[in-house]
Design a protein around this motif. Sequence first.
Motif, PDB file in Angstrom:
ATOM      1  N   LYS A  14       6.219   4.507  -5.676  1.00 27.77           N
ATOM      2  CA  LYS A  14       5.923   3.093  -5.931  1.00 27.77           C
ATOM      3  C   LYS A  14       6.223   2.249  -4.691  1.00 27.77           C
ATOM      4  CE  LYS A  14       6.796  -0.386  -9.416  1.00 27.77           C
ATOM      5  NZ  LYS A  14       7.248  -0.518 -10.787  1.00 27.77           N
ATOM      6  N   SER A  15       7.385   2.472  -4.093  1.00 33.31           N
ATOM      7  CA  SER A  15       7.733   1.639  -2.936  1.00 33.31           C
ATOM      8  C   SER A  15       6.807   1.941  -1.760  1.00 33.31           C
ATOM      9  CB  SER A  15       9.185   1.876  -2.538  1.00 33.31           C
ATOM     10  OG  SER A  15       9.380   3.232  -2.245  1.00 33.31           O
ATOM     11  N   GLN A  16       6.321   3.190  -1.688  1.00 32.02           N
ATOM     12  CA  GLN A  16       5.423   3.517  -0.586  1.00 32.02           C
ATOM     13  C   GLN A  16       4.035   2.903  -0.763  1.00 32.02           C
ATOM     14  OE1 GLN A  16       6.488   7.468  -1.089  1.00 32.02           O
ATOM     15  NE2 GLN A  16       7.785   7.534   0.720  1.00 32.02           N
ATOM     16  N   VAL A  17       3.577   2.828  -2.005  1.00 34.81           N
ATOM     17  CA  VAL A  17       2.284   2.174  -2.250  1.00 34.81           C
ATOM     18  C   VAL A  17       2.383   0.696  -1.884  1.00 34.81           C
ATOM     19  CG1 VAL A  17       0.597   1.508  -4.004  1.00 34.81           C
ATOM     20  CG2 VAL A  17       1.574   3.778  -4.064  1.00 34.81           C
ATOM     21  N   GLN A  18       3.515   0.087  -2.227  1.00 33.01           N
ATOM     22  CA  GLN A  18       3.685  -1.345  -1.959  1.00 33.01           C
ATOM     23  C   GLN A  18       3.584  -1.653  -0.465  1.00 33.01           C
ATOM     24  OE1 GLN A  18       7.078  -1.905  -4.367  1.00 33.01           O
ATOM     25  NE2 GLN A  18       6.037  -3.334  -5.735  1.00 33.01           N
ATOM     26  N   SER A  19       4.089  -0.731   0.353  1.00 32.63           N
ATOM     27  CA  SER A  19       4.046  -0.987   1.791  1.00 32.63           C
ATOM     28  C   SER A  19       2.632  -0.840   2.339  1.00 32.63           C
ATOM     29  CB  SER A  19       5.002  -0.044   2.530  1.00 32.63           C
ATOM     30  OG  SER A  19       4.539   1.276   2.386  1.00 32.63           O
TER      31      SER A  19
ATOM     32  N   ILE B  18      -0.247  -0.550 -10.821  1.00 31.84           N
ATOM     33  CA  ILE B  18      -1.679  -0.400 -11.120  1.00 31.84           C
ATOM     34  C   ILE B  18      -2.219   0.881 -10.478  1.00 31.84           C
ATOM     35  CG2 ILE B  18      -3.975  -1.404 -10.714  1.00 31.84           C
ATOM     36  CD1 ILE B  18      -2.632  -4.176 -10.947  1.00 31.84           C
ATOM     37  N   TYR B  19      -1.860   1.110  -9.216  1.00 33.17           N
ATOM     38  CA  TYR B  19      -2.331   2.304  -8.513  1.00 33.17           C
ATOM     39  C   TYR B  19      -1.853   3.571  -9.219  1.00 33.17           C
ATOM     40  CZ  TYR B  19      -4.723   0.596  -4.390  1.00 33.17           C
ATOM     41  OH  TYR B  19      -5.661   0.043  -3.558  1.00 33.17           O
ATOM     42  N   LYS B  20      -0.613   3.548  -9.679  1.00 27.79           N
ATOM     43  CA  LYS B  20      -0.093   4.769 -10.297  1.00 27.79           C
ATOM     44  C   LYS B  20      -0.664   4.996 -11.690  1.00 27.79           C
ATOM     45  CE  LYS B  20       4.122   4.180  -9.046  1.00 27.79           C
ATOM     46  NZ  LYS B  20       5.549   4.442  -9.093  1.00 27.79           N
TER      47      LYS B  20
END
Lengths: 197, 164
Positions: A14-19, B18-20
Motif C-alpha cells: 500500500k505504501s509503495q503504491v502511494q509513492s 483502490i489499486y489493491k
Amino acid sequence: MELDDLKRTWQESKSQVQSNSSINIEMMEKMKDKYRLKLRKITLSEIVGSVVCLASAMFIAANFDKLDTPLLLGAGVLSILLLLALPLISLFSTRQLSKVGDFEKPYADTLKVFANEKIKFIRLQKINVTLSYLLLIIMIVLVSGLFSDKDIFSNKYYWILSIPLGYIFLLFYSKWVRNYYHKVLQESEELLKELPL
Amino acid sequence: MDKKEKFITALKANEASIYKIASVYTSDAEDRNDLVQEIIYQLWKSFDTFSHKSSITTWIYRVAMNVAIYHLKTAKRKVQTVTIDDQVLNLNEVEHADQEARWHLLRHSIDQLNLLDKGIVILYLEDRSYEEIAEIIGISSSNVGTKLSRIKEKLRQQISKQVS
C-alpha cells in the motif's frame, strides 16, 4: 507464514503504491470517453454475431424456392426461426448482464444480484446451446437443398462425413459446455446460500 | 476548494486501496488498470450524490468493490482463474524478492475464497473495523466476526498447503 505477516505484506504494498501515485485531473477528463468506448466494444461482438445470423436467415428465405420437398421446407422454416431466435436470446442475456446497478448499495446486495443474474445467464446460454445443436442438425439437411442441383441425400459421402463429424463435434462441445456452466452455476448457487436474506 | 479538487484529494488518500482492490478482482495488469479507471469514473459520477452518512473512505470502498463485481460481469471473467505471475502490483512497487513471494502467496490465498469472503478479507487487510466492514458489506458486525474467523482458518490452511 502467519496472517499477521500477510497483513503486513498488504500494508507494505500500500505504501509503495502511494509513492507512485498517478491520478490527476487530466486523467479524469479523458476517462469518460474511454469508458464509453469500452462499453461499445462489448456490444459490437454481439451485433456482428446477430448480423451473421440475420444474413443467413435472409439467404435461406431468398432461396426458399429451392426447397422442394416437405422435409426441406420444414427444415427451412425451422432454421429461419432458430437463426432469428438465437441472437435474440444472446442479446437479451448479455443485456441483462451489462445492466449497471447502484454502486452505492451494500456489497452483499450487489453479490446477490450478480449471482442471480449469472444463474439466469447460464440457463439462457444452455437454451442457446440446445437450439444451436438443433440448428446444426437442420443445416445438414438444408444444405442439400440449398447448395446442390442434384439430391445430396443420394450422395453417400455427404452422410458418411457430415453425420459422424457433426456428432463428434456436438459430443465434445456439449461436454465442455456442461462442465463449464456446471462449475459456474455451482459457485453462484453456493455464493447465494452464504449471503444474508 | 472546488468539487474536482475535493474529489482528487479524497481519491489520492485512498488510491492505494483502490489499486489493491482492483488487483484482487482482476487477472493481469492491463485488466487491473481498466478496473481502476472504471472505479474512479464511477466514484466521480456518484460524487454529487455522496450523502456524508458514512465516511468518504467507507463510501469509496463500497463503490470500488461494487464496480469490481460489475467489471467481472461485463468482462465475462471467471472468478477464480488467476495466474499468479500477472498478479503483482507493478514490480517497481515491490522491490524485494521476499516481498514479492509474500505478495504472490497472499494473492493466491485470497483467490481461493468466494466473492463474499474475498470482500470481507480485503477490508480486514485494509485494517477496517468490524463495524465498517459490516456497513460496507451489508451484514451484521457479529456476522463479520464469525465469517472472519472462518476465513482466517481457510487462509491458514491455504498458506500451509502452499508453503509445504
